[in-house]
Design an enzyme around this catalytic site. Structure first.
Site, PDB file in Angstrom:
ATOM      1  N   LYS A  24      10.070  -0.657   1.552  1.00  0.00           N
ATOM      2  CA  LYS A  24      10.905   0.272   0.796  1.00  0.00           C
ATOM      3  C   LYS A  24      10.106   1.131  -0.172  1.00  0.00           C
ATOM      4  O   LYS A  24      10.474   2.277  -0.423  1.00  0.00           O
ATOM      5  CB  LYS A  24      12.039  -0.464   0.077  1.00  0.00           C
ATOM      6  CG  LYS A  24      11.598  -1.347  -1.062  1.00  0.00           C
ATOM      7  CD  LYS A  24      12.778  -2.064  -1.682  1.00  0.00           C
ATOM      8  CE  LYS A  24      12.312  -3.189  -2.585  1.00  0.00           C
ATOM      9  NZ  LYS A  24      11.309  -2.811  -3.605  1.00  0.00           N
ATOM     10  N   ARG A  99      17.852  -5.245  -9.350  1.00  0.00           N
ATOM     11  CA  ARG A  99      17.426  -6.418  -8.580  1.00  0.00           C
ATOM     12  C   ARG A  99      18.340  -7.607  -8.818  1.00  0.00           C
ATOM     13  O   ARG A  99      18.147  -8.660  -8.208  1.00  0.00           O
ATOM     14  CB  ARG A  99      16.027  -6.806  -9.014  1.00  0.00           C
ATOM     15  CG  ARG A  99      14.932  -6.648  -7.982  1.00  0.00           C
ATOM     16  CD  ARG A  99      13.649  -7.129  -8.601  1.00  0.00           C
ATOM     17  NE  ARG A  99      12.569  -7.267  -7.663  1.00  0.00           N
ATOM     18  CZ  ARG A  99      11.710  -6.302  -7.343  1.00  0.00           C
ATOM     19  NH1 ARG A  99      11.842  -5.105  -7.866  1.00  0.00           N
ATOM     20  NH2 ARG A  99      10.732  -6.545  -6.510  1.00  0.00           N
ATOM     21  N   ARG A 138      -0.499  -7.598   2.860  1.00  0.00           N
ATOM     22  CA  ARG A 138      -0.823  -6.647   1.796  1.00  0.00           C
ATOM     23  C   ARG A 138      -0.779  -7.299   0.400  1.00  0.00           C
ATOM     24  O   ARG A 138      -0.678  -6.623  -0.608  1.00  0.00           O
ATOM     25  CB  ARG A 138       0.130  -5.454   1.855  1.00  0.00           C
ATOM     26  CG  ARG A 138       1.586  -5.779   1.535  1.00  0.00           C
ATOM     27  CD  ARG A 138       1.967  -5.287   0.162  1.00  0.00           C
ATOM     28  NE  ARG A 138       3.038  -6.056  -0.399  1.00  0.00           N
ATOM     29  CZ  ARG A 138       4.232  -5.591  -0.721  1.00  0.00           C
ATOM     30  NH1 ARG A 138       4.519  -4.355  -0.529  1.00  0.00           N
ATOM     31  NH2 ARG A 138       5.119  -6.393  -1.270  1.00  0.00           N
ATOM     32  N   ARG A 140      -1.465  -8.738  -3.128  1.00  0.00           N
ATOM     33  CA  ARG A 140      -2.439  -8.346  -4.132  1.00  0.00           C
ATOM     34  C   ARG A 140      -3.392  -9.502  -4.377  1.00  0.00           C
ATOM     35  O   ARG A 140      -3.083 -10.651  -4.067  1.00  0.00           O
ATOM     36  CB  ARG A 140      -1.719  -7.917  -5.415  1.00  0.00           C
ATOM     37  CG  ARG A 140      -0.992  -6.581  -5.227  1.00  0.00           C
ATOM     38  CD  ARG A 140      -0.225  -6.187  -6.448  1.00  0.00           C
ATOM     39  NE  ARG A 140       1.077  -6.842  -6.511  1.00  0.00           N
ATOM     40  CZ  ARG A 140       2.168  -6.364  -5.952  1.00  0.00           C
ATOM     41  NH1 ARG A 140       2.134  -5.232  -5.268  1.00  0.00           N
ATOM     42  NH2 ARG A 140       3.310  -6.995  -6.060  1.00  0.00           N
ATOM     43  N   ARG A 151       8.748 -14.909  -3.979  1.00  0.00           N
ATOM     44  CA  ARG A 151       9.398 -13.599  -4.107  1.00  0.00           C
ATOM     45  C   ARG A 151      10.543 -13.458  -3.107  1.00  0.00           C
ATOM     46  O   ARG A 151      11.570 -12.875  -3.407  1.00  0.00           O
ATOM     47  CB  ARG A 151       8.400 -12.458  -3.871  1.00  0.00           C
ATOM     48  CG  ARG A 151       7.473 -12.227  -5.015  1.00  0.00           C
ATOM     49  CD  ARG A 151       6.976 -10.784  -5.075  1.00  0.00           C
ATOM     50  NE  ARG A 151       6.015 -10.684  -6.162  1.00  0.00           N
ATOM     51  CZ  ARG A 151       4.698 -10.809  -5.996  1.00  0.00           C
ATOM     52  NH1 ARG A 151       4.190 -10.976  -4.794  1.00  0.00           N
ATOM     53  NH2 ARG A 151       3.904 -10.743  -7.031  1.00  0.00           N
TER      54      ARG A 151
HETATM   55  P1  ADP Z   1       7.508  -5.990  -4.358  1.00  0.00           P
HETATM   56  O1  ADP Z   1       6.188  -6.691  -4.265  1.00  0.00           O
HETATM   57  O2  ADP Z   1       8.647  -6.820  -3.891  1.00  0.00           O
HETATM   58  O3  ADP Z   1       7.525  -4.600  -3.804  1.00  0.00           O
HETATM   59  P2  ADP Z   1       7.723  -4.752  -6.964  1.00  0.00           P
HETATM   60  O4  ADP Z   1       6.432  -4.040  -6.877  1.00  0.00           O
HETATM   61  O5  ADP Z   1       8.960  -3.953  -6.905  1.00  0.00           O
HETATM   62  O6  ADP Z   1       7.796  -5.925  -5.902  1.00  0.00           O
HETATM   63  O7  ADP Z   1       7.776  -5.630  -8.323  1.00  0.00           O
HETATM   64  C1  ADP Z   1       6.757  -6.561  -8.631  1.00  0.00           C
HETATM   65  C2  ADP Z   1       7.252  -7.539  -9.706  1.00  0.00           C
HETATM   66  O8  ADP Z   1       7.683  -6.814 -10.873  1.00  0.00           O
HETATM   67  C3  ADP Z   1       8.462  -8.394  -9.316  1.00  0.00           C
HETATM   68  O9  ADP Z   1       8.115  -9.527  -8.584  1.00  0.00           O
HETATM   69  C4  ADP Z   1       9.045  -8.727 -10.698  1.00  0.00           C
HETATM   70  O10 ADP Z   1       8.346  -9.754 -11.337  1.00  0.00           O
HETATM   71  C5  ADP Z   1       8.815  -7.435 -11.477  1.00  0.00           C
HETATM   72  N1  ADP Z   1       9.977  -6.526 -11.373  1.00  0.00           N
HETATM   73  C6  ADP Z   1       9.996  -5.292 -10.804  1.00  0.00           C
HETATM   74  N2  ADP Z   1      11.221  -4.748 -10.871  1.00  0.00           N
HETATM   75  C7  ADP Z   1      12.006  -5.659 -11.511  1.00  0.00           C
HETATM   76  C8  ADP Z   1      13.360  -5.719 -11.876  1.00  0.00           C
HETATM   77  N3  ADP Z   1      14.198  -4.711 -11.599  1.00  0.00           N
HETATM   78  N4  ADP Z   1      13.811  -6.822 -12.512  1.00  0.00           N
HETATM   79  C9  ADP Z   1      13.010  -7.830 -12.801  1.00  0.00           C
HETATM   80  N5  ADP Z   1      11.712  -7.870 -12.472  1.00  0.00           N
HETATM   81  C10 ADP Z   1      11.206  -6.789 -11.836  1.00  0.00           C
END
Ligand code: ADP
Length: 196
Positions: A24, A99, A138, A140, A151
């Site tokens: 996404k 979220r 991917r 980190r 997650r």
């Molecule tokens: P992903 O790896 O699923 O793409 P993101 O990059 O969107 O995740 O977010 C990384 C981390 O940042 C999440 O695991 C969470 O800890 C925090 N985070 C991001 N957006 C939110 C949110 N809306 N509410 C709470 N935590 C968030």
């Protein structure tokens, strides 16, 4: 002052929803660019805060590293501030927010305060096996497989209920994310009814 004529008159307000690994974030970037609206990724904003060592960054660093969610109140502040900026005054694509159902409530309140509304919620989905495969590929540097799986659990528990919530509001547009980036992108534009 920003040049209002450079922006489309009727920018869309969109939310991108999907499990970790659904792609996404990639789709949000491509779509926002095409539509001329800012892609607002809360994950990216938080990672920047962590890198900068700000008070917010220090507070959220270990929470993010564990794969858990930052608390709704903190996120409400972050998002309220971001959406109040000039570049978000006429449309945006939110990636990673809301979220939780509480965050969806907060967003509804922010929209109401500005007498605006969401146009659509794009839900990009893919089979669980594929999600874990991509997320691991991917991950980190500091992500362990355990964090990646955590997650997914957090997503299922806290975020997946938003699918029904937005379906009930008639806003949900489902798109199959188990295809190439370009195919998914076409699928999203078809679901939104935006040409080009
Ligand atoms: P992903 O790896 O699923 O793409 P993101 O990059 O969107 O995740 O977010 C990384 C981390 O940042 C999440 O695991 C969470 O800890 C925090 N985070 C991001 N957006 C939110 C949110 N809306 N509410 C709470 N935590 C968030």
């Amino acid at each position: 002052m920003a040049d209002a004529s450079a922006r489309p008159a009727n920018g869309l307000r969109l939310v991108m929803l999907g499990p970790p690994g659904s792609g996404k974030g990639t789709q949000a970037e491509i779509l926002a660019e095409r539509l001329g609206i800012p892609a607002i990724s809360t994950g990216e904003m938080l990672r920047r805060a962590v890198d900068s060592g700000s008070a917010l960054g220090q507070r959220v660093e270990s929470i993010m590293a564990s794969g858990a969610l930052v608390d709704d109140e903190t996120m409400a502040e972050v998002v309220r501030e971001r959406l109040s900026r000039d570049d978000a005054s006429d449309g945006y694509l939110l990636d990673g927010y809301p979220r939780t159902l509480e965050q969806a409530d907060t967003l509804a309140g922010i929209l109401e305060d500005s007498s605006s509304a969401l146009d659509a919620v794009i839900f990009v989905d893919a089979p669980e096996d594929e999600l874990v495969r991509r997320a691991l590929a991917r991950q980190r540097a500091d992500d362990t497989e355990q964090v990646v799986r955590h997650r997914q659990e957090v997503y299922r528990e806290k975020t997946a209920p938003l699918i029904e919530y937005y379906e009930g509001l008639g806003l949900l547009r489902r798109v199959d994310g188990d295809r190439s980036i370009e195919e998914v992108n076409v699928g999203i534009r078809e679901a939104l009814g935006v040409s080009g």
